[in-house]
Design a protein around this motif. Sequence first.
Motif, PDB file in Angstrom:
ATOM      1  N   THR A   8       5.864  61.902  31.959  1.00  0.00           N
ATOM      2  CA  THR A   8       4.863  62.959  32.131  1.00  0.00           C
ATOM      3  C   THR A   8       5.475  64.359  32.128  1.00  0.00           C
ATOM      4  O   THR A   8       4.788  65.329  32.431  1.00  0.00           O
ATOM      5  N   ALA A  11       8.702  66.552  27.660  1.00  0.00           N
ATOM      6  CA  ALA A  11       8.832  65.738  26.447  1.00  0.00           C
ATOM      7  C   ALA A  11       7.614  64.833  26.279  1.00  0.00           C
ATOM      8  O   ALA A  11       6.990  64.802  25.204  1.00  0.00           O
ATOM      9  N   ARG A  31       4.673  56.699  37.042  1.00  0.00           N
ATOM     10  CA  ARG A  31       4.911  55.662  38.048  1.00  0.00           C
ATOM     11  C   ARG A  31       3.601  55.260  38.718  1.00  0.00           C
ATOM     12  O   ARG A  31       3.351  54.097  38.963  1.00  0.00           O
ATOM     13  N   THR A  66      11.195  59.157  29.895  1.00  0.00           N
ATOM     14  CA  THR A  66      11.484  59.257  31.324  1.00  0.00           C
ATOM     15  C   THR A  66      12.827  59.944  31.547  1.00  0.00           C
ATOM     16  O   THR A  66      13.666  60.011  30.640  1.00  0.00           O
ATOM     17  N   ALA A 134      11.643  69.294  22.902  1.00  0.00           N
ATOM     18  CA  ALA A 134      10.357  68.630  22.665  1.00  0.00           C
ATOM     19  C   ALA A 134       9.507  69.360  21.624  1.00  0.00           C
ATOM     20  O   ALA A 134       8.872  68.714  20.780  1.00  0.00           O
TER      21      ALA A 134
HETATM   22  N1  NAP Z   1      12.191  68.179  27.644  1.00  0.00           N
HETATM   23  C1  NAP Z   1      12.720  68.148  26.437  1.00  0.00           C
HETATM   24  O1  NAP Z   1      12.521  69.061  25.614  1.00  0.00           O
HETATM   25  C2  NAP Z   1      13.575  66.976  26.021  1.00  0.00           C
HETATM   26  C3  NAP Z   1      14.221  66.998  24.781  1.00  0.00           C
HETATM   27  C4  NAP Z   1      14.996  65.895  24.396  1.00  0.00           C
HETATM   28  C5  NAP Z   1      15.107  64.813  25.247  1.00  0.00           C
HETATM   29  N2  NAP Z   1      14.481  64.844  26.455  1.00  0.00           N
HETATM   30  C6  NAP Z   1      14.627  63.707  27.353  1.00  0.00           C
HETATM   31  O2  NAP Z   1      13.339  63.193  27.623  1.00  0.00           O
HETATM   32  C7  NAP Z   1      13.298  62.681  28.952  1.00  0.00           C
HETATM   33  C8  NAP Z   1      12.142  63.347  29.683  1.00  0.00           C
HETATM   34  O3  NAP Z   1      12.460  64.702  29.877  1.00  0.00           O
HETATM   35  P1  NAP Z   1      11.369  65.714  30.468  1.00  0.00           P
HETATM   36  O4  NAP Z   1      11.979  67.045  30.441  1.00  0.00           O
HETATM   37  O5  NAP Z   1      10.085  65.494  29.773  1.00  0.00           O
HETATM   38  O6  NAP Z   1      11.076  65.229  31.958  1.00  0.00           O
HETATM   39  P2  NAP Z   1      11.960  64.637  33.159  1.00  0.00           P
HETATM   40  O7  NAP Z   1      11.650  65.451  34.340  1.00  0.00           O
HETATM   41  O8  NAP Z   1      13.381  64.472  32.760  1.00  0.00           O
HETATM   42  O9  NAP Z   1      11.313  63.162  33.345  1.00  0.00           O
HETATM   43  C9  NAP Z   1      10.020  63.032  33.833  1.00  0.00           C
HETATM   44  C10 NAP Z   1       9.640  61.573  33.894  1.00  0.00           C
HETATM   45  O10 NAP Z   1      10.652  60.799  34.557  1.00  0.00           O
HETATM   46  C11 NAP Z   1      10.009  59.969  35.527  1.00  0.00           C
HETATM   47  N3  NAP Z   1      10.879  59.744  36.688  1.00  0.00           N
HETATM   48  C12 NAP Z   1      11.491  60.685  37.462  1.00  0.00           C
HETATM   49  N4  NAP Z   1      12.166  60.096  38.458  1.00  0.00           N
HETATM   50  C13 NAP Z   1      11.962  58.758  38.343  1.00  0.00           C
HETATM   51  C14 NAP Z   1      12.415  57.625  39.062  1.00  0.00           C
HETATM   52  N5  NAP Z   1      13.194  57.745  40.142  1.00  0.00           N
HETATM   53  N6  NAP Z   1      12.034  56.397  38.631  1.00  0.00           N
HETATM   54  C15 NAP Z   1      11.255  56.254  37.549  1.00  0.00           C
HETATM   55  N7  NAP Z   1      10.808  57.306  36.796  1.00  0.00           N
HETATM   56  C16 NAP Z   1      11.160  58.533  37.190  1.00  0.00           C
HETATM   57  C17 NAP Z   1       8.782  60.739  35.967  1.00  0.00           C
HETATM   58  O11 NAP Z   1       7.847  59.808  36.468  1.00  0.00           O
HETATM   59  P3  NAP Z   1       6.440  60.285  37.078  1.00  0.00           P
HETATM   60  O12 NAP Z   1       5.613  60.630  35.886  1.00  0.00           O
HETATM   61  O13 NAP Z   1       5.929  59.110  37.801  1.00  0.00           O
HETATM   62  O14 NAP Z   1       6.725  61.474  37.951  1.00  0.00           O
HETATM   63  C18 NAP Z   1       8.341  61.392  34.686  1.00  0.00           C
HETATM   64  O15 NAP Z   1       7.453  60.572  33.978  1.00  0.00           O
HETATM   65  C19 NAP Z   1      14.659  62.976  29.580  1.00  0.00           C
HETATM   66  O16 NAP Z   1      15.448  61.834  29.501  1.00  0.00           O
HETATM   67  C20 NAP Z   1      15.215  64.084  28.701  1.00  0.00           C
HETATM   68  O17 NAP Z   1      16.620  64.093  28.653  1.00  0.00           O
HETATM   69  C21 NAP Z   1      13.720  65.898  26.871  1.00  0.00           C
END
Ligand code: NAP
Length: 212
Positions: A8, A11, A31, A66, A134
């Motif tokens: 959520t 990304a 979650r 995630t 993203a």
């Molecule tokens: N943001 C970008 O532009 C980008 C670019 C490339 C790759 N990525 C990768 O994409 C992934 C997501 O990045 P993001 O920036 O969107 O958000 P993030 O804050 O890294 O991840 C958010 C998600 O992780 C879940 N989460 C957090 N702690 C958890 C735990 N202890 N157990 C299970 N789930 C958990 C959250 O669940 P809940 O929904 O339940 O809170 C939420 O759905 C990361 O691995 C990041 O490296 C991101």
Amino acid sequence: MKIGVLGTGAAGQTVAAKFVALGHDVMMGARAADNDKVLGFASRTGGKAGTFADAAAHGDMVFNCTRGDTSLAALSGLSQQLEGKILVDVANPLDFSSGFPPHLTVSNTDSLAEQIQRALPKTFVVKSLNTVNAAVMIEPARVPGRHTVFVSGNDQHSKGKVQDFLRSLGWQSIIDLGDITSARAAEQLLPLWVRLYGVLGTADFNIAVMKP
Ligand SMILES: NC(=O)c1ccc[n+]([C@@H]2O[C@H](COP(=O)([O-])OP(=O)(O)OC[C@H]3O[C@@H](n4cnc5c(N)ncnc54)[C@H](OP(=O)(O)O)[C@@H]3O)[C@@H](O)[C@H]2O)c1
């Protein structure tokens, strides 16, 4: 296509909204089913909301968005919902607990994608899109020119389907790095990515692989 988006954060929100706009049947998972961000996604876009398990069951193709250092925990228990499906692993195993720059929690001789593939042996894990922001994932034209996105995975057919999907997002330069062990290379680009972000002051950039 039915798509599940696990995550959520920026990304998950960005890719899921784009997939809805492209006409896909999208469910975002968190979650908890009453998570504000997942409910907000549904009310804003008309997409569906659920838990990680609901979204994994919904999708014919599922995106792991995630937090990378928690992805294994998030995906554990979903082997039944993800059996026989393509899991596009967008996550990066970054640990920010010591500040900036973050370090990789796994590298060199292993990768998050391999850990996920080992945990989900009946799922076709394809690492991709983790090397760009993203906004660039879903709109590569934000960065001019033919810049590159990578795919890694053990199953050629699944990688072909992911490449077709990437083309539908506008990607033109897609390099198949090889089997899932090649995800080590894609994940190990992240230390470079975060340094470039710090220097350039924008996330609208990417690597272009050029050859004669
Ligand atoms: N943001 C970008 O532009 C980008 C670019 C490339 C790759 N990525 C990768 O994409 C992934 C997501 O990045 P993001 O920036 O969107 O958000 P993030 O804050 O890294 O991840 C958010 C998600 O992780 C879940 N989460 C957090 N702690 C958890 C735990 N202890 N157990 C299970 N789930 C958990 C959250 O669940 P809940 O929904 O339940 O809170 C939420 O759905 C990361 O691995 C990041 O490296 C991101």
